[in-house]
Design a protein around this motif. Structure first.
Motif, mmCIF file in Angstrom:
data_model
loop_
_atom_site.group_PDB
_atom_site.id
_atom_site.type_symbol
_atom_site.label_atom_id
_atom_site.label_comp_id
_atom_site.label_asym_id
_atom_site.label_seq_id
_atom_site.Cartn_x
_atom_site.Cartn_y
_atom_site.Cartn_z
ATOM 1 N N GLU A 221 0.806 -1.220 0.000
ATOM 2 C CA GLU A 221 0.000 0.000 0.000
ATOM 3 C C GLU A 221 0.843 1.275 0.000
ATOM 4 O OE1 GLU A 221 -0.299 -1.557 4.358
ATOM 5 O OE2 GLU A 221 -0.178 -2.384 2.325
ATOM 6 N N LEU A 226 1.699 0.952 -9.783
ATOM 7 C CA LEU A 226 2.182 -0.409 -10.007
ATOM 8 C C LEU A 226 2.139 -0.681 -11.511
ATOM 9 C CD1 LEU A 226 3.067 -3.207 -9.123
ATOM 10 C CD2 LEU A 226 0.700 -3.736 -8.545
ATOM 11 N N TYR A 236 -5.592 -8.494 -6.469
ATOM 12 C CA TYR A 236 -4.684 -7.352 -6.607
ATOM 13 C C TYR A 236 -5.410 -6.137 -7.174
ATOM 14 C CZ TYR A 236 -0.648 -10.238 -5.483
ATOM 15 O OH TYR A 236 0.254 -11.039 -4.834
ATOM 16 N N GLN A 237 -6.336 -6.362 -8.084
ATOM 17 C CA GLN A 237 -7.113 -5.254 -8.639
ATOM 18 C C GLN A 237 -7.937 -4.583 -7.542
ATOM 19 O OE1 GLN A 237 -9.230 -6.265 -12.364
ATOM 20 N NE2 GLN A 237 -7.938 -8.091 -12.480
ATOM 21 N N ALA A 240 -5.634 -2.696 -5.121
ATOM 22 C CA ALA A 240 -5.180 -1.432 -5.700
ATOM 23 C C ALA A 240 -6.240 -0.343 -5.551
ATOM 24 C CB ALA A 240 -4.821 -1.626 -7.164
ATOM 25 N N ILE A 245 -3.880 2.757 -5.320
ATOM 26 C CA ILE A 245 -2.726 2.431 -6.157
ATOM 27 C C ILE A 245 -3.175 2.444 -7.605
ATOM 28 C CG2 ILE A 245 -0.985 0.697 -6.712
ATOM 29 C CD1 ILE A 245 -1.413 -0.428 -3.855
ATOM 30 N N GLU A 246 -2.473 3.206 -8.434
ATOM 31 C CA GLU A 246 -2.808 3.221 -9.854
ATOM 32 C C GLU A 246 -2.156 2.017 -10.530
ATOM 33 O OE1 GLU A 246 -2.408 6.066 -13.815
ATOM 34 O OE2 GLU A 246 -2.517 6.984 -11.813
ATOM 35 N N LEU A 247 -2.979 1.105 -10.986
ATOM 36 C CA LEU A 247 -2.494 -0.115 -11.635
ATOM 37 C C LEU A 247 -2.379 0.157 -13.133
ATOM 38 C CD1 LEU A 247 -1.791 -3.110 -11.326
ATOM 39 C CD2 LEU A 247 -4.232 -3.638 -11.535
#
Length: 252
Positions: A221, A226, A236-237, A240, A245-247
């Motif tokens: 975090e 990422l 994980y999506q 994020a 978190i910008e994937l």
């Protein structure tokens, strides 16, 4: 203390001290030598620690060399590095971590005016021909296997740098263990760098997910961006989204 937690702490302790005796381990963790022997048997089986006379030590042969990792997944690394470099603007002061994917960024930064602080020898060499790239080395002892500088003598002074962005590498990433690295000697700089910066980019290909190495240098975090080559699974999506978190998934 739960056995699984104690075993993890033992491996971290061995990596920090490079070699330790069974008596020392028993004293530090407050258990019998019989218990210590049972715990380290598991670590020895995994190959990261080897038995020596009277104790255990890091199995340096198990640590993959930089050149070995460099030849793996070259197309994916190229795309991830290109995507990461697009976030760098003229005038930025950035940190580029030691890694085979982060190394690829130099070819996409060669026409920009950027100050790069790095702990990796190959990154310095790659950037050398481009006078518009101002290079600052972290200094320290060169680890030949990883081509990185470690044992920085004044790691706290590293906090004085006001990075605009940092681009980090990792041996393995998981929600439970965070962002990890195989070499404990590099981890202090990585940890300080991440904690002192607002825009943290993690560059990892799809093979790094659900894996972890010996040392966790930050929680997942703590990452802001990422960048990877394939969409990770739904856990994980969701993670994020929950942690802002910008994937970023690369495109060919």
């Amino acid at each position: 203390m739960l056995k699984i937690k104690r075993v993890q702490q033992i491996q971290e302790y061995v990596f920090e001290h490079e070699s330790v005796s069974l008596d020392d381990l028993g004293t530090v963790f407050g258990v019998s030598k019989t218990t210590i022997r049972r715990d380290i048997r598991k670590l020895i089986k995994e190959g990261m620690i080897q038995k020596i006379y009277g104790g255990v030590a890091i199995n340096h042969a198990k640590l993959e060399s930089f050149n070995e990792r460099k030849t793996r997944n070259p197309v994916q690394k190229h795309l991830i590095a290109k995507t990461a470099a697009d976030y760098v603007e003229n005038g930025d002061v950035i940190f580029i971590d030691s890694g085979t994917t982060t190394l690829e960024m130099i070819r996409f930064l060669k026409n920009k005016q950027v100050t790069i602080i790095t702990n990796n020898l190959d990154i310095i060499v790659e950037a050398l021909p481009f006078e518009n790239l101002n290079i600052i080395s972290t200094g320290g002892i060169l680890e030949r296997d990883t081509k990185s500088f470690s044992s920085y003598n004044k790691p706290n002074s590293f906090e004085k740098y006001n990075f605009d962005k940092v681009f980090m590498a990792s041996t393995g990433v998981s929600i439970s263990n965070g962002v990890t690295n195989s070499s404990p000697l590099e981890s202090e700089i990585k940890e300080i760098t991440v904690k002192g910066t607002s825009d943290v980019f993690l560059l990892v290909d799809h093979t790094k997910f659900e894996k972890y190495a010996m040392v966790t240098y930050c929680r997942l975090e703590e990452i802001d961006y990422l960048i990877t080559d394939d969409l990770p699974d739904e856990s994980y999506q969701n993670y994020a989204k929950e942690n802002n978190i910008e994937l970023v998934v690369t495109k060919e």
